[in-house]
Design an enzyme around this catalytic site. Structure first.
Site, short mmCIF file in Angstrom:
data_model
loop_
_atom_site.label_atom_id
_atom_site.label_comp_id
_atom_site.label_asym_id
_atom_site.label_seq_id
_atom_site.Cartn_x
_atom_site.Cartn_y
_atom_site.Cartn_z
N ASP A 108 0.86 -1.19 0.00
CA ASP A 108 0.00 0.00 0.00
C ASP A 108 0.90 1.24 0.00
OD1 ASP A 108 -2.05 1.78 0.25
OD2 ASP A 108 -2.64 1.21 2.28
N LYS A 136 -1.31 -2.05 -4.66
CA LYS A 136 -2.38 -1.07 -4.72
C LYS A 136 -1.88 0.21 -5.37
CE LYS A 136 -5.20 -0.81 -0.93
NZ LYS A 136 -5.88 -0.17 0.23
N PHE A 157 -10.29 -0.35 -0.44
CA PHE A 157 -10.00 -1.23 0.69
C PHE A 157 -10.54 -2.62 0.39
CE2 PHE A 157 -10.07 -3.21 4.79
CZ PHE A 157 -8.86 -2.79 5.31
N ASP A 164 -7.69 -8.58 5.87
CA ASP A 164 -8.75 -8.41 6.86
C ASP A 164 -9.23 -6.97 6.99
OD1 ASP A 164 -6.27 -7.46 8.09
OD2 ASP A 164 -7.44 -7.31 9.92
#
Ligand code: IMP
Ligand code: MG
Length: 189
Positions: A108, A136, A157, A164
């Site tokens: 990320d 991402k 997301f 998770d």
């Protein structure tokens, strides 16, 4: 599988199906096997996120290897300021002089992988490369690129297949975008 209720309904849309995951993992395993031909690899995976990815990926790598997992501290959901991630569990394997592949679920901001790479480099491996299932498309503060990438995904997301939200959804066999209204439900701890 009955996908008409339960956690499956919490997804806005499925991004990567179970079949697409398995297909890409075969290719990734091949890329990794080709890169390290004739050598012996040590795979270090960051848990919990990379558990499912690790389990499926190593079965596609056709060469001798050892693997271990590390747990990394995360302050993401807490009110304390975000701190640099740290390895909570000591790495038990001796990484000196060996080829190391560091595996994580998702890249990320790049903060986690660049910090953990730095810690591993201090252990003087012969080489260090990184492998992420998802990359991402976020603006990165740290210039960090993974060496092996499963899929490029948009800046959303995502959960499932190890990823998770508040420890939920890791068991989903596919990867999907969590409905925005579920990303901060007040009834969840
Ligand atoms: P980075 O340090 O910002 O690159 O974040 C990497 C870590 O953040 C991953 O290991 C995940 O645990 C978590 N993360 C980042 N994006 C997502 C997401 O979309 N879903 C679930 N976890 C995420
Ligand atoms: Mg996580």
């Amino acid at each position: 599988m009955d996908t008409s209720n339960g956690p499956f309904q919490d997804l806005e849309r499925i991004l990567i199906t179970e079949a697409q995951l398995q297909q890409r993992l075969q290719e990734l395993g091949q890329e990794i096997s080709d890169t390290y031909q004739g050598r012996e690899l040590v795979v270090i995976a960051i848990i919990n996120g990379a558990i499912l990815f690790l389990a499926d990926l190593v079965r596609q790598i056709k060469m001798p290897l050892q693997f271990d997992t590390i747990r990394v501290s995360s302050y993401r959901d807490e009110t304390t300021p975000v701190q640099a991630p740290e390895i909570i569990d000591k790495i038990r394997l001796n990484l000196k002089g060996v080829d190391v592949l560091l595996v994580d679920d998702i890249l990320d901001t790049g903060g986690t992988l660049s910090k953990i790479s730095q810690i591993i480099r201090e252990m003087q491996p012969a080489s260090l490369k990184t492998c992420v299932l998802l990359d991402k498309q976020t603006p990165r503060e740290t210039e960090f690129e993974a060496d092996f990438i499963g899929f490029q995904i948009p800046d959303a997301f995502v959960v499932g297949y190890g990823l998770d939200f508040a420890e939920r959804y890791r068991h989903l066999p596919h990867i999907g975008v969590l409905k925005p209204e579920l990303q901060n439900p007040p009834q969840w701890p």
